[in-house]
Design an enzyme around this catalytic site. Structure first.
Site, PDB file in Angstrom:
ATOM      1  N   SER A  48       0.827  -2.481   0.479  1.00 19.22           N
ATOM      2  CA  SER A  48       0.212  -2.347  -0.841  1.00 19.22           C
ATOM      3  C   SER A  48      -0.552  -1.033  -1.025  1.00 19.22           C
ATOM      4  O   SER A  48      -0.605  -0.502  -2.134  1.00 19.22           O
ATOM      5  CB  SER A  48      -0.690  -3.547  -1.141  1.00 19.22           C
ATOM      6  N   CYS A  78       3.930 -11.057  -1.493  1.00 24.47           N
ATOM      7  CA  CYS A  78       3.177 -10.429  -0.392  1.00 24.47           C
ATOM      8  C   CYS A  78       2.354  -9.228  -0.888  1.00 24.47           C
ATOM      9  O   CYS A  78       1.366  -9.432  -1.583  1.00 24.47           O
ATOM     10  CB  CYS A  78       4.113 -10.085   0.750  1.00 24.47           C
ATOM     11  N   ARG A 108      -6.315  -9.266   2.290  1.00 22.96           N
ATOM     12  CA  ARG A 108      -5.194  -8.558   2.937  1.00 22.96           C
ATOM     13  C   ARG A 108      -5.146  -8.919   4.415  1.00 22.96           C
ATOM     14  O   ARG A 108      -6.167  -9.149   5.043  1.00 22.96           O
ATOM     15  CB  ARG A 108      -5.389  -7.042   2.831  1.00 22.96           C
ATOM     16  N   HIS A 191       7.742 -14.120   1.958  1.00 22.92           N
ATOM     17  CA  HIS A 191       8.882 -13.311   1.505  1.00 22.92           C
ATOM     18  C   HIS A 191      10.121 -14.163   1.194  1.00 22.92           C
ATOM     19  O   HIS A 191      11.035 -14.239   2.029  1.00 22.92           O
ATOM     20  CB  HIS A 191       9.262 -12.312   2.600  1.00 22.92           C
ATOM     21  N   GLU A 193      12.626 -13.443  -0.425  1.00 21.00           N
ATOM     22  CA  GLU A 193      13.842 -12.618  -0.491  1.00 21.00           C
ATOM     23  C   GLU A 193      14.477 -12.431   0.885  1.00 21.00           C
ATOM     24  O   GLU A 193      15.558 -11.855   0.991  1.00 21.00           O
ATOM     25  CB  GLU A 193      13.510 -11.257  -1.138  1.00 21.00           C
TER      26      GLU A 193
HETATM   27  N1  GLN Z   1      -0.143  -6.245   4.845  1.00 17.67           N
HETATM   28  C1  GLN Z   1       0.531  -5.666   3.722  1.00 17.67           C
HETATM   29  C2  GLN Z   1      -0.463  -5.100   2.711  1.00 17.67           C
HETATM   30  O1  GLN Z   1      -1.608  -5.267   2.813  1.00 17.67           O
HETATM   31  C3  GLN Z   1       1.421  -6.662   3.017  1.00 17.67           C
HETATM   32  C4  GLN Z   1       2.539  -7.036   3.946  1.00 17.67           C
HETATM   33  C5  GLN Z   1       3.802  -7.453   3.240  1.00 17.67           C
HETATM   34  O2  GLN Z   1       4.005  -7.188   2.052  1.00 17.67           O
HETATM   35  N2  GLN Z   1       4.674  -8.052   4.016  1.00 17.67           N
HETATM   36  O3  GLN Z   1      -0.052  -4.463   1.793  1.00 17.67           O
END
Ligand code: GLN
Length: 239
Positions: A48, A78, A108, A191, A193
């Site tokens: 992110s 996610c 997060r 996820h 997908e």
């Molecule tokens: N840990 C990631 C983040 O903070 C997210 C991980 C993911 O999208 N699989 O952006």
């Protein structure tokens, strides 16, 4: 009839592949003006902070916020969930820009570092009621966030008992929220997908007015109803 998939970074190709299996075109979105050609959007998982930097660089935040505010269906998976949240904790110093709109606080990397990534059979009562199939979903969590608290307008679609995952962030007995819906917004910490079960995608498509009345198209052009009777082909990613 196309769904936009934010394609700055992360698993956008995988989302587009699932949409294709459901007979729906996914369009890669990298510029603000491209949002005008779609009526719904998926924000994939990835990183992110990187995604936010790229979105900032391409001046995408105002258009993304406008898209959400207009009530167009948006699904964050996610890192995409972090993007949609009103508030995030566990961010790097200085934080990162968020689209916001989803009335919740996310944490997060809630479950720990990459090595604590895991798969679990997640009870999905709401999605199974609407989409059929088994009562659980094999959910892949990769350095995933969790939702710490939600506003009254947010519907919880799935949670995991804290005892079933190794995490220092959770108190014992606590339930960890991992999927929610609020009006036009859907968000999952895992996820969908990356697994063969397409129910979260078809659930999201039903939130899109142009697909809403055509759920039979969505299931029959995809794997068909016999899909759930066949052996599962998902490979374990982590065990
Ligand atoms: N840990 C990631 C983040 O903070 C997210 C991980 C993911 O999208 N699989 O952006």
């Amino acid at each position: 009839m196309a769904v936009g998939v934010l394609a700055l970074q992360g698993s956008f190709n995988e989302h587009i592949a699932v949409l294709k299996r459901l007979g729906v075109k996914g369009i890669e979105i990298r510029k603000a003006e491209q949002l005008q050609s779609v009526s719904s959007l998926i924000i994939p998982g990835g990183e992110s902070t990187t995604m936010a930097k790229l979105a900032e660089f391409h001046n995408l935040f105002p258009a993304l916020r406008e898209f959400v505010k207009m009530g167009k269906p948006v699904w964050g998976t996610c890192a995409g969930l972090i993007f949609l949240a009103d508030k995030a904790v566990g961010q790097k110093t200085g934080g990162q820009e968020l689209i916001g709109g989803l009335n919740c606080t996310v944490h997060r990397n809630f479950f720990g570092s990459q090595i604590q990534s895991f798969e679990t059979e997640l009870a999905i009562p709401e999605v199974a009621a609407k989409e059929g199939g088994p009562p659980t979903f094999r959910a892949v969590f990769i350095r995933a966030p969790a939702i710490l608290e939600v506003g009254p307008d947010v519907q919880i679609l799935a949670d995991v008992p804290a005892s079933s995952v190794i995490t220092e962030s959770a108190e014992s007995g606590q339930k960890v929220i991992v999927a929610v819906k609020q009006g036009n917004m859907l968000a999952t910490a895992f996820h969908p997908e990356l697994t063969a079960d397409t129910r979260w995608h078809s659930y999201f498509l039903k939130m899109v007015p142009e697909f809403g009345g055509t759920s039979s198209m969505i299931t029959t052009t995809g794997e068909g109803s016999s899909f759930y009777e066949r052996p599962r082909i998902d490979l374990p990613v982590f065990q």
